[in-house]
Design an enzyme around this catalytic site. Sequence first.
Site, PDB file in Angstrom:
ATOM      1  N   LYS A   1     119.609  12.170 -23.157  1.00  0.00           N
ATOM      2  CA  LYS A   1     119.273  10.203 -22.530  1.00  0.00           C
ATOM      3  C   LYS A   1     119.819   9.247 -23.668  1.00  0.00           C
ATOM      4  CE  LYS A   1     114.974  10.950 -19.450  1.00  0.00           C
ATOM      5  NZ  LYS A   1     113.885  10.813 -19.318  1.00  0.00           N
TER       6      LYS A   1
ATOM      7  N   ARG B   1     112.350  11.428 -37.493  1.00  0.00           N
ATOM      8  CA  ARG B   1     112.878  10.968 -36.004  1.00  0.00           C
ATOM      9  C   ARG B   1     111.719  10.244 -35.437  1.00  0.00           C
ATOM     10  NH1 ARG B   1     114.042  15.406 -31.025  1.00  0.00           N
ATOM     11  NH2 ARG B   1     115.335  12.715 -30.477  1.00  0.00           N
TER      12      ARG B   1
HETATM   13  P1  NDP Z   1     114.051  15.463 -25.641  1.00  0.00           P
HETATM   14  O1  NDP Z   1     114.881  16.284 -26.053  1.00  0.00           O
HETATM   15  O2  NDP Z   1     114.473  14.101 -26.118  1.00  0.00           O
HETATM   16  O3  NDP Z   1     112.714  15.475 -26.934  1.00  0.00           O
HETATM   17  C1  NDP Z   1     112.340  16.347 -27.074  1.00  0.00           C
HETATM   18  C2  NDP Z   1     110.270  15.877 -27.716  1.00  0.00           C
HETATM   19  O4  NDP Z   1     109.744  17.835 -28.143  1.00  0.00           O
HETATM   20  C3  NDP Z   1     110.379  15.770 -28.840  1.00  0.00           C
HETATM   21  O5  NDP Z   1     109.678  14.844 -29.957  1.00  0.00           O
HETATM   22  C4  NDP Z   1     110.743  16.902 -30.648  1.00  0.00           C
HETATM   23  O6  NDP Z   1     110.231  17.372 -30.964  1.00  0.00           O
HETATM   24  C5  NDP Z   1     109.569  17.956 -29.201  1.00  0.00           C
HETATM   25  N1  NDP Z   1     109.219  19.343 -28.853  1.00  0.00           N
HETATM   26  C6  NDP Z   1     110.290  19.845 -28.313  1.00  0.00           C
HETATM   27  N2  NDP Z   1     109.687  21.377 -28.941  1.00  0.00           N
HETATM   28  C7  NDP Z   1     108.862  21.198 -29.402  1.00  0.00           C
HETATM   29  C8  NDP Z   1     108.372  22.447 -30.432  1.00  0.00           C
HETATM   30  N3  NDP Z   1     108.581  23.548 -30.585  1.00  0.00           N
HETATM   31  N4  NDP Z   1     107.309  21.798 -31.367  1.00  0.00           N
HETATM   32  C9  NDP Z   1     106.966  20.511 -31.268  1.00  0.00           C
HETATM   33  N5  NDP Z   1     107.337  19.700 -30.711  1.00  0.00           N
HETATM   34  C10 NDP Z   1     108.701  20.196 -29.805  1.00  0.00           C
HETATM   35  O7  NDP Z   1     113.017  15.309 -24.276  1.00  0.00           O
HETATM   36  P2  NDP Z   1     113.180  14.418 -23.824  1.00  0.00           P
HETATM   37  O8  NDP Z   1     111.740  13.639 -24.368  1.00  0.00           O
HETATM   38  O9  NDP Z   1     113.842  13.763 -22.752  1.00  0.00           O
HETATM   39  O10 NDP Z   1     111.259  14.672 -22.525  1.00  0.00           O
HETATM   40  C11 NDP Z   1     109.976  15.269 -23.175  1.00  0.00           C
HETATM   41  C12 NDP Z   1     109.168  15.702 -21.947  1.00  0.00           C
HETATM   42  O11 NDP Z   1     108.763  14.403 -20.881  1.00  0.00           O
HETATM   43  C13 NDP Z   1     110.077  17.129 -21.242  1.00  0.00           C
HETATM   44  O12 NDP Z   1     108.802  17.553 -20.941  1.00  0.00           O
HETATM   45  C14 NDP Z   1     110.293  15.745 -19.798  1.00  0.00           C
HETATM   46  O13 NDP Z   1     110.509  16.549 -18.700  1.00  0.00           O
HETATM   47  C15 NDP Z   1     108.919  14.835 -19.415  1.00  0.00           C
HETATM   48  N6  NDP Z   1     109.997  13.697 -19.151  1.00  0.00           N
HETATM   49  C16 NDP Z   1     108.549  13.135 -17.928  1.00  0.00           C
HETATM   50  C17 NDP Z   1     108.938  12.468 -16.706  1.00  0.00           C
HETATM   51  C18 NDP Z   1     108.601  11.715 -16.224  1.00  0.00           C
HETATM   52  O14 NDP Z   1     108.640  10.900 -15.156  1.00  0.00           O
HETATM   53  N7  NDP Z   1     107.605  12.113 -15.718  1.00  0.00           N
HETATM   54  C19 NDP Z   1     110.252  11.275 -17.960  1.00  0.00           C
HETATM   55  C20 NDP Z   1     110.896  11.923 -18.868  1.00  0.00           C
HETATM   56  C21 NDP Z   1     110.669  13.046 -19.676  1.00  0.00           C
HETATM   57  P3  NDP Z   1     111.715  17.473 -33.012  1.00  0.00           P
HETATM   58  O15 NDP Z   1     112.025  15.864 -32.516  1.00  0.00           O
HETATM   59  O16 NDP Z   1     111.015  17.736 -34.066  1.00  0.00           O
HETATM   60  O17 NDP Z   1     112.711  18.372 -32.057  1.00  0.00           O
END
Ligand code: NDP
Length: 291
Positions: free
Chosen positions: A66, A157
């Site tokens: 995104k 972040r």
């Molecule tokens: P991003 O990849 O942009 O962000 C991922 C986030 O998850 C970051 O904050 C990251 O932390 C964190 N994260 C990932 N792995 C770990 C871990 N092992 N331990 C701790 N933190 C972790 O993803 P999005 O923000 O785009 O999407 C997030 C979720 O929201 C997804 O499941 C997506 O499917 C869902 N979603 C659902 C929507 C809906 O309409 N229902 C719409 C949009 C999203 P860090 O910054 O530390 O890497």
Amino acid sequence: MINRYTVIGQPIAHSVSPAIHHLFGELTQRRLHYTRTEATTETFETIVKDWQSSGGKGCNVTAPFKELAAQVCDRLHVSAKLAGAVNTIEMHRDGSLVGHNTDGTGLLRDIEKNKGFNLAQKRILMVGAGGAARGTIASLLSSKPATLHIANRTVKRAEELTNLFEHLGPTVSSSYQDLSEHGPFDLIINATSMAFDDQAPPLPQTVLHPDSVAYDLAYSANSTPFLDWCKNSGIGKTTDGFGMLVEQAADAYLIWEGVRPKTRKVFLATSDIINSVAIEQRAAANNGTAS
Ligand code: NDP
């Protein structure tokens, strides 16, 4: 003519967006074709531009692209500008790409209208600081909560997001560990992508009180690890992100097709939609193909 759309992400085989948009097409009597496209950071921009040059009318963008999508677009709608995150790209005939973000309006509509939970003066915990968090914080703050606390594995972040949005309302950031000094919260939103790995964020129990509402942006036919953790901790009000998914999709459809479908009819078909994608994924796995 059939209008062509796709959703781009990594992973993407689980996405139910094609089923939702095809249902919108039936409900609004429009002819459209909507597919899934897997990308990498290296291929994302080329995929978007190829989609446009081959006649595509738009695309949705999901995790983890995104923020990259905001850089690829020529212009950003106000919904995407502050967040720097795009989930809907409008492809114009002059070759330009306009980025929008419908995640915030979709989430707010699902929480306040569909679920009847008013956010005014509530204490909100946003877990995660990726693209989905970026896209929804401004909308959440527009409902005047008492506070919006952002906790993330990478604290920097979360801090970036508080700096970005603090002029819109009271925002605080921290690590997961430091959450034990804050809390409890009225609404806890899981905006991490940890459900993809079948994991829940490591939150202290002190973030919860008996009437807390838990909202997972991830969705599933059954439950999610985060919602399981909340239920096991005695929280009765839990919801997954399917409602948000449908509402943000309806807002994207409005941008592309000029009409907003009635989402109630999609909710009646929720389990059919989720199960049909699960069956599709199992069939693809059995055939040894990736979709
Ligand atoms: P991003 O990849 O942009 O962000 C991922 C986030 O998850 C970051 O904050 C990251 O932390 C964190 N994260 C990932 N792995 C770990 C871990 N092992 N331990 C701790 N933190 C972790 O993803 P999005 O923000 O785009 O999407 C997030 C979720 O929201 C997804 O499941 C997506 O499917 C869902 N979603 C659902 C929507 C809906 O309409 N229902 C719409 C949009 C999203 P860090 O910054 O530390 O890497």
